[in-house]
Design a protein around this motif. Structure first.
Motif, PDB file in Angstrom:
ATOM      1  N   GLU A  70      68.353 -66.392  41.213  1.00 31.22           N
ATOM      2  CA  GLU A  70      67.355 -67.460  40.983  1.00 31.22           C
ATOM      3  C   GLU A  70      68.592 -67.952  39.728  1.00 31.22           C
ATOM      4  N   LYS A  71      68.991 -67.087  39.116  1.00 28.24           N
ATOM      5  CA  LYS A  71      69.322 -67.829  38.218  1.00 28.24           C
ATOM      6  C   LYS A  71      70.124 -68.137  37.953  1.00 28.24           C
ATOM      7  N   SER A  72      71.703 -68.691  36.934  1.00 20.00           N
ATOM      8  CA  SER A  72      72.648 -68.578  36.588  1.00 20.00           C
ATOM      9  C   SER A  72      73.282 -69.690  35.178  1.00 20.00           C
ATOM     10  N   HIS A  73      74.427 -69.054  35.209  1.00 18.12           N
ATOM     11  CA  HIS A  73      74.840 -68.890  33.223  1.00 18.12           C
ATOM     12  C   HIS A  73      74.867 -70.544  33.098  1.00 18.12           C
ATOM     13  N   ALA A  74      74.959 -71.476  34.205  1.00 18.79           N
ATOM     14  CA  ALA A  74      74.511 -72.912  33.793  1.00 18.79           C
ATOM     15  C   ALA A  74      73.131 -72.643  32.776  1.00 18.79           C
ATOM     16  N   ASP A  75      71.816 -72.575  32.997  1.00 25.21           N
ATOM     17  CA  ASP A  75      70.923 -72.453  32.808  1.00 25.21           C
ATOM     18  C   ASP A  75      70.827 -71.529  31.423  1.00 25.21           C
ATOM     19  N   VAL A  76      71.950 -70.934  30.823  1.00 22.75           N
ATOM     20  CA  VAL A  76      72.064 -70.436  29.426  1.00 22.75           C
ATOM     21  C   VAL A  76      72.833 -71.208  28.873  1.00 22.75           C
ATOM     22  N   ILE A  77      73.966 -71.298  29.230  1.00 19.32           N
ATOM     23  CA  ILE A  77      74.942 -72.581  28.119  1.00 19.32           C
ATOM     24  C   ILE A  77      74.558 -73.888  27.981  1.00 19.32           C
ATOM     25  N   LYS A  78      73.433 -74.339  28.692  1.00 18.22           N
ATOM     26  CA  LYS A  78      72.987 -76.074  28.409  1.00 18.22           C
ATOM     27  C   LYS A  78      72.059 -75.644  26.642  1.00 18.22           C
ATOM     28  N   PRO A  79      71.140 -74.812  26.769  1.00 17.96           N
ATOM     29  CA  PRO A  79      70.317 -74.572  25.870  1.00 17.96           C
ATOM     30  C   PRO A  79      71.414 -73.722  24.602  1.00 17.96           C
ATOM     31  N   LEU A  80      72.460 -73.052  25.226  1.00 16.65           N
ATOM     32  CA  LEU A  80      72.916 -72.550  23.847  1.00 16.65           C
ATOM     33  C   LEU A  80      73.883 -73.763  22.968  1.00 16.65           C
ATOM     34  N   ALA A  81      74.590 -74.743  24.121  1.00 17.42           N
ATOM     35  CA  ALA A  81      75.333 -75.613  23.755  1.00 17.42           C
ATOM     36  C   ALA A  81      74.418 -76.982  22.686  1.00 17.42           C
ATOM     37  N   PHE A  82      73.344 -77.071  23.267  1.00 14.64           N
ATOM     38  CA  PHE A  82      71.861 -78.071  22.587  1.00 14.64           C
ATOM     39  C   PHE A  82      71.389 -77.564  21.061  1.00 14.64           C
ATOM     40  N   VAL A  83      71.874 -76.529  20.933  1.00 11.12           N
ATOM     41  CA  VAL A  83      71.364 -75.832  20.112  1.00 11.12           C
ATOM     42  C   VAL A  83      72.231 -76.104  19.132  1.00 11.12           C
ATOM     43  N   GLN A  84      73.396 -75.410  19.107  1.00  9.87           N
ATOM     44  CA  GLN A  84      74.671 -75.321  18.289  1.00  9.87           C
ATOM     45  C   GLN A  84      74.549 -77.059  18.010  1.00  9.87           C
ATOM     46  N   GLN A  85      74.821 -77.627  18.692  1.00  9.54           N
ATOM     47  CA  GLN A  85      75.010 -79.314  18.242  1.00  9.54           C
ATOM     48  C   GLN A  85      74.228 -79.397  17.629  1.00  9.54           C
ATOM     49  N   ASN A  86      72.612 -79.416  17.285  1.00  8.43           N
ATOM     50  CA  ASN A  86      71.841 -79.304  16.290  1.00  8.43           C
ATOM     51  C   ASN A  86      72.007 -79.219  15.253  1.00  8.43           C
ATOM     52  N   ILE A  87      72.567 -77.575  15.290  1.00  5.98           N
ATOM     53  CA  ILE A  87      72.813 -77.170  14.471  1.00  5.98           C
ATOM     54  C   ILE A  87      74.332 -77.473  13.373  1.00  5.98           C
ATOM     55  N   THR A  88      75.434 -78.193  14.113  1.00  9.00           N
ATOM     56  CA  THR A  88      75.669 -78.982  13.483  1.00  9.00           C
ATOM     57  C   THR A  88      75.593 -79.865  12.947  1.00  9.00           C
ATOM     58  N   GLN A  89      74.692 -80.738  14.436  1.00 13.09           N
ATOM     59  CA  GLN A  89      74.496 -82.222  13.471  1.00 13.09           C
ATOM     60  C   GLN A  89      73.272 -82.352  11.735  1.00 13.09           C
ATOM     61  N   PHE A  90      72.459 -80.844  11.788  1.00 12.75           N
ATOM     62  CA  PHE A  90      71.780 -80.630  10.672  1.00 12.75           C
ATOM     63  C   PHE A  90      72.516 -80.384   9.947  1.00 12.75           C
ATOM     64  N   ALA A  91      73.867 -79.871   9.740  1.00  9.96           N
ATOM     65  CA  ALA A  91      74.215 -79.563   8.330  1.00  9.96           C
ATOM     66  C   ALA A  91      75.663 -80.741   7.857  1.00  9.96           C
ATOM     67  N   ALA A  92      75.355 -81.524   9.069  1.00  7.38           N
ATOM     68  CA  ALA A  92      76.382 -82.616   8.422  1.00  7.38           C
ATOM     69  C   ALA A  92      75.334 -83.917   7.440  1.00  7.38           C
ATOM     70  N   ASP A  93      74.219 -83.431   7.910  1.00 12.76           N
ATOM     71  CA  ASP A  93      73.630 -84.495   7.631  1.00 12.76           C
ATOM     72  C   ASP A  93      72.814 -83.735   5.728  1.00 12.76           C
ATOM     73  N   LYS A  94      72.994 -82.508   5.820  1.00  8.95           N
ATOM     74  CA  LYS A  94      72.544 -81.657   5.055  1.00  8.95           C
ATOM     75  C   LYS A  94      73.784 -82.439   3.540  1.00  8.95           C
ATOM     76  N   LYS A  95      74.779 -83.121   3.964  1.00  9.47           N
ATOM     77  CA  LYS A  95      75.781 -83.185   2.826  1.00  9.47           C
ATOM     78  C   LYS A  95      75.459 -85.125   2.499  1.00  9.47           C
ATOM     79  N   LEU A  96      74.371 -85.558   3.311  1.00  6.76           N
ATOM     80  CA  LEU A  96      74.209 -86.943   2.950  1.00  6.76           C
ATOM     81  C   LEU A  96      72.712 -87.357   2.018  1.00  6.76           C
TER      82      LEU A  96
END
Length: 419
Positions: free
Chosen positions: A183-209
């Motif tokens: 019932e599970k797939s690696h895609a179910d894990v990859i999607k939230p991992l990618a989403f959180v990493q994108q937000n970590i990067t975005q928050f870090a970029a915003d912190k500079k401004l």
């Protein structure tokens, strides 16, 4: 609340959580600057011993061990005949605060079986974090499990309250996962991992401004793979880990030796010992990749798909690549010094600094911390004895094994030194 009932729940849900090993030093920077309770700044929160020998603790529980999935490797799978229990949000908050005030714990590791659906479960995990942070003024460490399939909105909000988030990959390959958890797939894990990493990067970029930007998962993400339940090679496992490190900037990948809990022909039978030595070798390989400059292809490849059992992966690589040795310890660059068996990161740094003041000798290397009985087969220094015979890698392995019998032949658990 009923003390007896809460104690029973705690026994059940703490026991069910023990199979998740992905709790470690936080690396967080959440400071106690609002007269609240706790401070995760500069404190290593984990379930075992830190590198400097301190034993630190955290409350490690499931919100519930009810689950809608039937993963064969999981003790909480829906078909397993085990006692079920569930905490309310307020019970977890109260337990955490009571334990913390009594100095029993230094943080919270909270996971859960998936009941009803992913969003229903994730929402309750989020509520625990919000109540701790906003109502209890709790500034201690929180490690929160991301629920696969939960909405982006819930995951993003959770990232504002948790120090670390993690989501388990479960099996190293998609084929292995489909075998035991169709019932599970690696895609179910990859999607939230990618989403959180994108937000970590975005928050870090915003912190500079922008000066005042909230923290978002300041201690990063991790994942875990179960080892030994399916027939993947060590190469399969570490190539997957390497890809996840690169694609999602993970802080850690954890390797959990499978503990047989089910009589099923697709998995090791009950009574089979967990692959603890293999687990240890995988962690050693992980360390080489992250701190010693090794590429995974150098350690594991088609010619060498599995790690040696009797020697660590760094020594194994050196024996297979004797063309790079011996290394002149007084001339070699830092990268090459790191590759010498018996020399760790701290020793390599000390060598580079010390040789500025003169050529290093054997006694100095020993004082620096070099495991000379191992390193001597791969180095030369100012007073290295002249040696006519050029030994082969297999001969050197035999010499080291003879000197290390108590370590390699009598040790049958995973309490082994990295290098």
């Amino acid at each position: 609340m009923s003390f007896d009932r809460i104690r029973e729940k705690l026994n059940i849900l703490a026991d069910a959580a023990k199979y998740d090993v992905s709790c470690s030093s936080s690396g967080g920077t959440r400071k106690n600057d609002n007269k609240g309770l706790g401070d995760s700044h500069s404190s290593g929160i984990c379930h075992t011993y830190t590198e400097d020998g301190r034993c630190v603790s955290l409350l490690k529980i499931l919100l519930t061990n009810y689950c809608i999935y039937d993963c064969l490797f999981c003790v909480s799978r829906k078909s397993n005949d085990v006692k079920r229990a569930a905490f309310t949000v307020d019970e977890v908050v109260e337990l955490t605060m009571n334990f913390y005030r009594r100095n029993y714990i230094e943080g919270l590791f909270l996971s859960s079986g998936i009941f009803k659906n992913a969003d229903f479960t994730m929402e309750r995990l989020l509520l625990v974090c919000k109540k701790l942070r906003l109502e209890q003024n709790y500034n201690g460490y929180i490690h929160l499990k991301t629920i696969p399939g939960a909405s982006d909105e819930l995951i993003k909000e959770a990232g504002l309250y948790a120090d670390r988030m993690s989501i388990n990959l479960e099996m190293p390959t998609e084929a292995g996962l489909k075998l035991l958890a169709p019932e599970k797939s690696h895609a179910d894990v990859i999607k939230p991992l990618a989403f959180v990493q994108q937000n970590i990067t975005q928050f870090a970029a915003d912190k500079k401004l922008i000066k005042h930007i909230p923290k978002f998962v300041p201690a990063g993400q991790s994942t875990q793979m179960v080892i030994g339940a399916t027939p993947e090679s060590d190469k399969d496992i570490m190539y997957t880990a390497n890809a996840f490190y690169k694609n999602f900037a993970l802080k850690r990948v954890y390797y959990s030796g499978y503990v047989p809990i089910s009589n099923d022909s697709r998995m090791p039978v009950l009574g089979t010992q967990p692959p603890l030595l293999r687990e240890n070798r995988l962690y050693q390989t992980d360390w080489l990749m992250r701190f010693y400059g090794f590429k995974v292809q150098e350690i594991l490849n088609d010619a060498n798909p599995n790690l040696d059992v009797d020697i660590d992966p760094k020594l194994s690589w050196a024996i297979r690549n004797m063309q790079h040795f011996p290394v002149d310890i007084n001339k070699a660059d830092y990268r090459m010094i790191l590759r010498i068996p018996g020399i760790g990161v701290m020793s390599a740094n000390k060598i580079v600094q010390a040789r500025k003041f003169g050529k290093l000798r054997i006694d100095q290397l020993k004082k620096i911390g070099v495991a000379y009985n191992r390193a001597k087969h791969f180095i030369t220094c100012a007073d290295t004895p002249y040696q006519i015979k050029d030994y082969q890698g297999t001969q050197i392995k035999a010499f080291i094994m003879a000197d290390s019998q108590s370590k390699y032949l009598k040790t049958d658990n995973n309490q082994m030194l990295l290098f």
